[in-house]
Enzyme design. Structure first.
Site, mmCIF file in Angstrom:
data_model
loop_
_atom_site.group_PDB
_atom_site.id
_atom_site.type_symbol
_atom_site.label_atom_id
_atom_site.label_comp_id
_atom_site.label_asym_id
_atom_site.label_seq_id
_atom_site.Cartn_x
_atom_site.Cartn_y
_atom_site.Cartn_z
ATOM 1 N N CYS A 113 39.708 46.696 44.548
ATOM 2 C CA CYS A 113 40.759 47.518 45.166
ATOM 3 C C CYS A 113 40.293 48.947 45.449
ATOM 4 C CB CYS A 113 41.991 47.556 44.267
ATOM 5 S SG CYS A 113 42.650 45.928 43.911
ATOM 6 N N HIS A 252 46.281 53.951 45.188
ATOM 7 C CA HIS A 252 46.230 52.509 45.418
ATOM 8 C C HIS A 252 47.563 51.920 44.962
ATOM 9 C CE1 HIS A 252 45.339 48.366 45.189
ATOM 10 N NE2 HIS A 252 45.107 48.335 43.891
ATOM 11 N N ASN A 282 50.358 44.564 46.153
ATOM 12 C CA ASN A 282 48.982 45.066 46.048
ATOM 13 C C ASN A 282 48.125 44.383 47.119
ATOM 14 O OD1 ASN A 282 46.326 45.570 45.344
ATOM 15 N ND2 ASN A 282 46.630 45.260 43.149
HETATM 16 N N1 COA Z 1 57.986 36.849 35.413
HETATM 17 C C1 COA Z 1 58.547 36.828 34.214
HETATM 18 N N2 COA Z 1 57.865 37.036 33.074
HETATM 19 C C2 COA Z 1 56.552 37.277 33.185
HETATM 20 C C3 COA Z 1 55.889 37.311 34.419
HETATM 21 C C4 COA Z 1 56.660 37.081 35.571
HETATM 22 N N3 COA Z 1 56.132 37.092 36.802
HETATM 23 N N4 COA Z 1 54.587 37.599 34.222
HETATM 24 C C5 COA Z 1 54.414 37.728 32.901
HETATM 25 N N5 COA Z 1 55.601 37.529 32.262
HETATM 26 C C6 COA Z 1 55.855 37.581 30.838
HETATM 27 C C7 COA Z 1 54.623 37.334 30.020
HETATM 28 O O1 COA Z 1 54.413 35.936 29.892
HETATM 29 C C8 COA Z 1 54.972 37.989 28.733
HETATM 30 O O2 COA Z 1 55.801 37.142 27.985
HETATM 31 P P1 COA Z 1 55.601 36.988 26.393
HETATM 32 O O3 COA Z 1 55.858 38.380 25.854
HETATM 33 O O4 COA Z 1 56.634 35.988 26.034
HETATM 34 O O5 COA Z 1 54.199 36.538 26.229
HETATM 35 C C9 COA Z 1 55.804 39.195 29.146
HETATM 36 O O6 COA Z 1 56.246 38.897 30.474
HETATM 37 C C10 COA Z 1 55.046 40.494 29.144
HETATM 38 O O7 COA Z 1 53.785 40.288 29.761
HETATM 39 P P2 COA Z 1 52.765 41.459 29.977
HETATM 40 O O8 COA Z 1 51.560 40.930 30.680
HETATM 41 O O9 COA Z 1 52.554 42.206 28.698
HETATM 42 O O10 COA Z 1 53.625 42.378 30.948
HETATM 43 P P3 COA Z 1 53.289 43.788 31.524
HETATM 44 O O11 COA Z 1 54.374 44.728 31.218
HETATM 45 O O12 COA Z 1 51.883 44.212 31.196
HETATM 46 O O13 COA Z 1 53.355 43.520 33.088
HETATM 47 C C11 COA Z 1 51.840 43.216 34.907
HETATM 48 C C12 COA Z 1 52.465 42.584 33.695
HETATM 49 C C13 COA Z 1 50.849 42.216 35.502
HETATM 50 C C14 COA Z 1 52.926 43.523 35.913
HETATM 51 C C15 COA Z 1 51.116 44.525 34.489
HETATM 52 O O14 COA Z 1 50.322 44.289 33.368
HETATM 53 C C16 COA Z 1 50.265 45.100 35.554
HETATM 54 O O15 COA Z 1 50.754 45.500 36.596
HETATM 55 N N6 COA Z 1 48.960 45.213 35.309
HETATM 56 C C17 COA Z 1 48.041 45.769 36.253
HETATM 57 C C18 COA Z 1 47.791 44.783 37.317
HETATM 58 C C19 COA Z 1 47.104 45.364 38.464
HETATM 59 O O16 COA Z 1 47.591 46.286 39.048
HETATM 60 N N7 COA Z 1 45.965 44.808 38.818
HETATM 61 C C20 COA Z 1 45.235 45.178 39.934
HETATM 62 C C21 COA Z 1 44.519 46.421 39.621
HETATM 63 S S1 COA Z 1 43.732 46.899 41.050
#
Ligand code: COA
Length: 325
Positions: A113, A252, A282
């Protein structure tokens, strides 16, 4: 030494919208969860017959029109992409062919990215060294082709699109600084296992879903905030400006919460942050040039304004740039 400026912008956005409600029918998720965790409401998906070079070409034609240049004027084409049409030849060569930019040398940059910010640094260096005067920089992605729509933790995030800019030698300073970084130790936290020389396409690799992006979201989140903050601070210092001189922060567009955390750490007021993650999700290396073009078109950027770009991506890679418009 002469300076380097962005003299034209263009984008290509697929028509098809994939909304949170659409995703609710595919995986166990909810509109509410996606909005509160990411800020995303919908993203765009390329038509089945459209690939990365098609969107990159369209964005390029628009950027060239905006800059008032023709194909013969272009000395080099750099395409930042994690989703090239083919492993080879480069997507830049495919775009060069369609444009008929016969004089241009052309290559791709793979920096996840952060690709567009990497391209900005490389493009500026090429012009600074006297090797070119007019460059086309493209960030283009068809993320939907590497997104696993059975994985709710990633499929809600990504979308397709392209943005392009024309970078030109100039008497007025435009690109004031670019700071880049990388840490390959984080490679497994955001990667696509299949399709390269490590795990080539086989029936087994397809069965194991190796040809889709894998990510450990919460680790990536933390690294992204830290790296975008430090790269931004370095770029601001190198540009010899103070943070309050920034007129617009174009991050980004990965996640609303990441942008918000970086904004707070840099102490930039919310009204100076450009966001369109709600509409596109994204789009990887396309996200910064798409946001730039929309900010210009909507009158949020005026001549002389100072813009801060910042990005983070697979690798890990990160970067920030300070640009005077
Ligand atoms: N819908 C509902 N629940 C979801 C889900 C979805 N789409 N995706 C994950 N969950 C659940 C998980 O299973 C987890 O459940 P659990 O606690 O029972 O295990 C819970 O939500 C929390 O998951 P977690 O991964 O800790 O959530 P988060 O607050 O970190 O949010 C992202 C997840 C992916 C949105 C976040 O981590 C993120 O944006 N990360 C960066 C990603 C990114 O930008 N990548 C590209 C970089 S260039």
């Amino acid at each position: 030494m002469s300076d380097v400026r962005i003299v034209g912008t263009g984008i290509s956005i697929p028509q098809k919208i994939l909304s949170n409600a659409d995703l609710e029918k595919v995986v166990d998720t909810s509109d509410e969860w996606i909005r509160t965790r990411t800020g995303i409401a919908e993203r765009r998906i390329a038509a089945p017959d459209v690939a990365t070079s098609d969107m990159g070409y369209e964005a390029s034609v628009r950027a060239m029109h905006d800059a008032g240049i023709v194909s013969e004027d272009i000395d080099a084409i750099i395409v930042a992409t994690a989703t090239p049409d083919y492993l080879f030849p480069s997507t830049a060569c495919l775009i060069q062919s369609r444009l008929g930019a016969k004089r241009a040398f052309a290559f791709d940059i793979s920096a996840g990215c952060t690709g567009f910010v990497y391209a900005l640094k490389v493009g500026k260096a090429i012009i600074d060294a006297g090797n070119a005067e007019i460059l086309l920089l493209v960030g283009a992605e068809t993320m939907s082709r590497v997104t696993d729509y059975e994985d709710r933790t990633t499929c809600i995030l990504f979308g397709d699109g392209a943005g392009a800019v024309v970078l030109a030698k100039s008497e007025i300073p435009g690109i004031l600084s670019v700071s880049l970084g990388a840490d390959g130790d984080g490679w497994q936290l955001l990667y696509m296992p299949g399709g390269g020389s490590r795990i080539p396409a086989t029936e087994e690799s397809v069965r194991e879903r190796h040809h889709y992006l894998k990510m450990q979201g919460s680790n990536v989140f933390k690294e992204a905030v830290k790296a975008m903050e430090s790269a931004s601070i370095e770029a601001i210092r190198k540009a010899d400006i103070t943070p309050d001189e920034i007129d617009l922060f174009i991050s980004h567009q990965a996640n609303y919460r990441i942008m918000e955390a970086v904004r707070r750490r840099l102490d930039i007021p919310s009204e100076k942050v450009f966001m369109n993650v709600d509409r596109y999700g994204n789009t990887s290396s396309a996200s910064v040039p798409i946001a730039l073009e929309e900010a210009v078109r909507s009158g949020k950027i005026r001549r002389g304004d100072i813009i801060l770009f910042s990005a983070f991506g697979a690798g890990f890679t990160w970067g920030a740039a300070v640009v005077r418009w």
